[in-house]
Design an enzyme around this catalytic site. Structure first.
Site, PDB file in Angstrom:
ATOM      1  N   CYS A 264      -0.636   7.142  -1.478  1.00 48.04           N
ATOM      2  CA  CYS A 264       0.521   6.476  -0.509  1.00 48.04           C
ATOM      3  C   CYS A 264      -0.173   4.943  -0.032  1.00 48.04           C
ATOM      4  O   CYS A 264      -1.160   4.720   0.080  1.00 48.04           O
ATOM      5  CB  CYS A 264       0.589   7.360   0.698  1.00 48.04           C
ATOM      6  N   LEU A 265       0.823   4.053  -0.054  1.00 54.47           N
ATOM      7  CA  LEU A 265       0.919   2.743   0.166  1.00 54.47           C
ATOM      8  C   LEU A 265       0.251   2.739   1.795  1.00 54.47           C
ATOM      9  O   LEU A 265      -0.287   1.695   2.002  1.00 54.47           O
ATOM     10  CB  LEU A 265       1.922   1.929  -0.033  1.00 54.47           C
TER      11      LEU A 265
ATOM     12  N   HIS B  16       8.325  10.714   4.574  1.00 53.28           N
ATOM     13  CA  HIS B  16       8.187   9.795   5.466  1.00 53.28           C
ATOM     14  C   HIS B  16       9.214   9.740   6.413  1.00 53.28           C
ATOM     15  O   HIS B  16       8.838   9.049   7.529  1.00 53.28           O
ATOM     16  CB  HIS B  16       7.969   8.472   4.654  1.00 53.28           C
TER      17      HIS B  16
ATOM     18  N   GLN C  57       7.634   2.601   6.406  1.00 51.77           N
ATOM     19  CA  GLN C  57       6.553   1.990   6.002  1.00 51.77           C
ATOM     20  C   GLN C  57       6.365   0.582   6.304  1.00 51.77           C
ATOM     21  O   GLN C  57       5.245   0.136   6.340  1.00 51.77           O
ATOM     22  CB  GLN C  57       6.103   2.594   4.453  1.00 51.77           C
TER      23      GLN C  57
ATOM     24  N   GLY D  63       7.207   3.649  -4.897  1.00 52.39           N
ATOM     25  CA  GLY D  63       8.088   4.328  -3.854  1.00 52.39           C
ATOM     26  C   GLY D  63       7.735   3.806  -2.540  1.00 52.39           C
ATOM     27  O   GLY D  63       6.539   3.639  -2.235  1.00 52.39           O
TER      28      GLY D  63
ATOM     29  N   HIS E 208       8.222  13.017  -1.377  1.00 53.17           N
ATOM     30  CA  HIS E 208       6.989  12.223  -0.625  1.00 53.17           C
ATOM     31  C   HIS E 208       7.449  11.382   0.273  1.00 53.17           C
ATOM     32  O   HIS E 208       7.143  11.257   1.523  1.00 53.17           O
ATOM     33  CB  HIS E 208       6.071  11.578  -1.754  1.00 53.17           C
ATOM     34  N   GLU E 209       8.563  10.527  -0.301  1.00 51.55           N
ATOM     35  CA  GLU E 209       9.172   9.384   0.610  1.00 51.55           C
ATOM     36  C   GLU E 209      10.019   9.911   1.589  1.00 51.55           C
ATOM     37  O   GLU E 209      10.192   9.588   2.569  1.00 51.55           O
ATOM     38  CB  GLU E 209      10.169   8.532  -0.311  1.00 51.55           C
TER      39      GLU E 209
END
Length: 192
Positions: free
Chosen positions: A114-115, A160, A55, A50, A156-157
């Site tokens: 997380c990226l 962000h 991001q 995701g 989660h996304e």
């Protein structure tokens, strides 16, 4: 499509962007679809499941996700995850202006990563099911219920998009530990 740089918390300027609240898009047009395509390519290359637009530095309420053949409800798989196997399981999803309409009282704990917080994982407790509404890649409004990994990932996304990182759900000590670990790993990569 173009690969974009993923912002990470070890960079002060990146962190300042990651903590901002994203703005709704007016609709899904060619520019938003291009952003979605770039995000998807970037997410696959990372690799991740995701990615929120913030991001990669775009403050638009846009998310891409690909849970493969997990169907969104499964959380673990024993299959070998080779690049070839992952390629055949691709199932990209696109979300513009997503919103949570309802969340279950039942909670679910999942070890998240997380990226933007590379190489750090920790357990986060979230609602087990959510009802969401969003615009898909064609600009059509969709309303559906998410559970399991799908519910975890979409929450989660969406965090962000509101300037919230998954480590913000952890204790202060665990947050500090995560930041320290990511900064040390970044210093080690530069020194190598």
């Amino acid at each position: 499509m173009a690969l974009r740089r993923i912002l990470t918390i070890d960079n002060v300027a990146d962190l300042a962007i990651l903590k901002q609240v994203s703005k709704p898009v007016a609709g899904v047009d060619d520019a938003v679809r291009t952003l979605m395509d770039d995000m998807l390519e970037t997410m696959y290359a990372a690799p991740g499941i995701g990615l929120a637009a913030v991001q990669i530095g775009a403050l638009d309420r846009v998310i891409v996700m690909d849970l493969g053949d997990k169907g969104g409800d499964a959380c673990d798989t024993e299959e070998e995850d080779t690049p070839e196997a992952a390629e055949t399981r691709r199932n990209p999803r696109f979300f513009a202006n997503p919103e949570i309409l309802w969340a279950s009282d039942e909670l679910y704990t999942y070890e998240e990563g997380c990226l933007s917080i590379p190489e750090y994982f920790d357990k986060v407790e979230r609602p087990a099911r959510v009802r969401i509404r969003y615009l898909n890649r064609d600009g059509e409004q969709v309303e559906e219920e998410a559970s399991g990994l799908y519910a975890v990932c979409i929450q989660h996304e969406m965090d962000h998009l509101n300037g919230v990182l998954f480590i913000d759900h952890l204790s202060r000590l665990k947050r500090e530990r995560a930041v320290t670990k990511v900064k040390k790993a970044a210093r080690d990569r530069i020194a190598a």
